[in-house]
Design an enzyme around this catalytic site. Structure first.
Site, PDB file in Angstrom:
ATOM      1  N   ASP A 107       0.861  -1.190   0.000  1.00 20.45           N
ATOM      2  CA  ASP A 107       0.000   0.000   0.000  1.00 20.45           C
ATOM      3  C   ASP A 107       0.894   1.235   0.000  1.00 20.45           C
ATOM      4  OD1 ASP A 107      -1.731   2.196   0.993  1.00 20.45           O
ATOM      5  OD2 ASP A 107      -3.190   0.614   1.313  1.00 20.45           O
ATOM      6  N   ILE A 108       0.552   2.190  -0.869  1.00 20.83           N
ATOM      7  CA  ILE A 108       1.395   3.384  -1.034  1.00 20.83           C
ATOM      8  C   ILE A 108       1.304   4.335   0.172  1.00 20.83           C
ATOM      9  CG2 ILE A 108      -0.223   4.936  -2.225  1.00 20.83           C
ATOM     10  CD1 ILE A 108       2.057   5.367  -4.302  1.00 20.83           C
ATOM     11  N   ASN A 128     -12.850  -3.519   2.958  1.00 19.74           N
ATOM     12  CA  ASN A 128     -13.941  -2.548   2.989  1.00 19.74           C
ATOM     13  C   ASN A 128     -14.805  -2.674   1.736  1.00 19.74           C
ATOM     14  OD1 ASN A 128     -12.712  -1.516   5.315  1.00 19.74           O
ATOM     15  ND2 ASN A 128     -11.452  -0.096   4.140  1.00 19.74           N
ATOM     16  N   GLN A 148     -14.577   2.264   1.775  1.00 18.41           N
ATOM     17  CA  GLN A 148     -13.892   1.846   0.542  1.00 18.41           C
ATOM     18  C   GLN A 148     -13.638   3.065  -0.332  1.00 18.41           C
ATOM     19  OE1 GLN A 148     -15.987  -1.056  -1.885  1.00 18.41           O
ATOM     20  NE2 GLN A 148     -14.166  -1.481  -3.117  1.00 18.41           N
ATOM     21  N   HIS A 191     -10.233  -5.366  -2.642  1.00 23.06           N
ATOM     22  CA  HIS A 191      -8.881  -5.567  -2.104  1.00 23.06           C
ATOM     23  C   HIS A 191      -8.946  -5.944  -0.630  1.00 23.06           C
ATOM     24  CE1 HIS A 191      -9.998  -1.298  -1.806  1.00 23.06           C
ATOM     25  NE2 HIS A 191      -9.334  -1.273  -0.653  1.00 23.06           N
ATOM     26  N   PHE A 192      -8.017  -6.778  -0.236  1.00 22.42           N
ATOM     27  CA  PHE A 192      -7.832  -7.136   1.174  1.00 22.42           C
ATOM     28  C   PHE A 192      -6.598  -6.399   1.677  1.00 22.42           C
ATOM     29  CE2 PHE A 192     -10.759 -10.619   2.036  1.00 22.42           C
ATOM     30  CZ  PHE A 192     -11.172 -10.946   0.756  1.00 22.42           C
ATOM     31  N   HIS A 193      -6.736  -5.731   2.825  1.00 23.43           N
ATOM     32  CA  HIS A 193      -5.591  -5.125   3.488  1.00 23.43           C
ATOM     33  C   HIS A 193      -5.011  -6.165   4.447  1.00 23.43           C
ATOM     34  CE1 HIS A 193      -6.736  -0.817   2.670  1.00 23.43           C
ATOM     35  NE2 HIS A 193      -7.945  -1.325   2.609  1.00 23.43           N
TER      36      HIS A 193
HETATM   37  P1  5GP Z   1      -9.774   1.388   0.848  1.00 26.30           P
HETATM   38  O1  5GP Z   1     -10.034   2.576   1.730  1.00 26.30           O
HETATM   39  O2  5GP Z   1     -10.445   1.512  -0.495  1.00 26.30           O
HETATM   40  O3  5GP Z   1     -10.098   0.096   1.545  1.00 26.30           O
HETATM   41  O4  5GP Z   1      -8.222   1.363   0.640  1.00 26.30           O
HETATM   42  C1  5GP Z   1      -7.577   1.739  -0.541  1.00 26.30           C
HETATM   43  C2  5GP Z   1      -6.085   1.667  -0.276  1.00 26.30           C
HETATM   44  O5  5GP Z   1      -5.419   1.762  -1.520  1.00 26.30           O
HETATM   45  C3  5GP Z   1      -5.557   2.784   0.613  1.00 26.30           C
HETATM   46  O6  5GP Z   1      -4.946   2.225   1.767  1.00 26.30           O
HETATM   47  C4  5GP Z   1      -4.565   3.521  -0.276  1.00 26.30           C
HETATM   48  O7  5GP Z   1      -3.428   3.966   0.418  1.00 26.30           O
HETATM   49  C5  5GP Z   1      -4.222   2.486  -1.339  1.00 26.30           C
HETATM   50  N1  5GP Z   1      -3.881   3.052  -2.628  1.00 26.30           N
HETATM   51  C6  5GP Z   1      -4.600   3.991  -3.313  1.00 26.30           C
HETATM   52  N2  5GP Z   1      -3.995   4.282  -4.481  1.00 26.30           N
HETATM   53  C7  5GP Z   1      -2.874   3.518  -4.544  1.00 26.30           C
HETATM   54  C8  5GP Z   1      -1.841   3.369  -5.522  1.00 26.30           C
HETATM   55  O8  5GP Z   1      -1.821   4.010  -6.586  1.00 26.30           O
HETATM   56  N3  5GP Z   1      -0.853   2.475  -5.241  1.00 26.30           N
HETATM   57  C9  5GP Z   1      -0.846   1.739  -4.101  1.00 26.30           C
HETATM   58  N4  5GP Z   1       0.175   0.890  -3.930  1.00 26.30           N
HETATM   59  N5  5GP Z   1      -1.800   1.850  -3.151  1.00 26.30           N
HETATM   60  C10 5GP Z   1      -2.808   2.729  -3.366  1.00 26.30           C
END
Ligand code: 5GP
Ligand code: ZN
Length: 138
Positions: free
Chosen positions: A29-30, A83, A90, A96-98
């Protein structure tokens, strides 16, 4: 479709990949909750857990377990988070799974919430309603 994770899958956007098979990729995650925070995603776009095939979801679960085991070599614990929908937090509409590394004293506020209370007789209403929906769900 303008999906950032599809672009990572296709290689149009770079990512720090740690694992890949025919159905999925895992990458860092970035903007991590903690260092080593990994995202596990299907290669084929789907928005949420509800619109992904059971087969792909099984592959994702197995990969999440594998990534968790790898992270547990360097960390005391992991949170697995997933999420679905804006209301659930989300931000990226590609399933996606964290997998988030955890260590005592890391100060992360994950997996703790202010518990609600059911009123008398209310829990059975939720039980019945969810059971009914489950009977109708494949
Ligand atoms: P969500 O809130 O949708 O469950 O989490 C999305 C996740 O994707 C966030 O933790 C965010 O930091 C990560 N993310 C968003 N854009 C990018 C990207 O371009 N590259 C990477 N590696 N992670 C991303
Ligand atoms: Zn996508």
């Amino acid at each position: 479709m303008d999906c950032i994770f599809c672009k990572i899958v296709s290689g149009d956007i770079p990512a720090s990949k740690v694992y890949e098979d025919k159905d999925l990729i895992a990458f860092l995650d970035i903007a991590p909750a903690s260092k080593g925070h990994v995202l596990v995603i299907p290669k084929k776009h789907s928005e949420s857990i509800a619109d992904t095939s059971e087969r792909v979801l099984s592959s994702l679960s197995i990969a999440v377990r594998k990534v968790s085991k790898a992270l547990l070599k360097d960390n005391e614990g992991v949170n697995v988070l997933q999420n679905n929908g804006k209301a659930a937090g989300q931000l990226v509409n590609h399933l996606h799974f964290h997998v988030i590394p955890r260590n005592s004293g890391d100060g992360l506020e994950i997996a703790h919430w202010h518990a609600k209370k059911y009123a008398d007789g209310e829990i059975i209403q939720f039980q019945d309603r969810i059971k009914k929906h489950l009977k109708e769900t494949r």
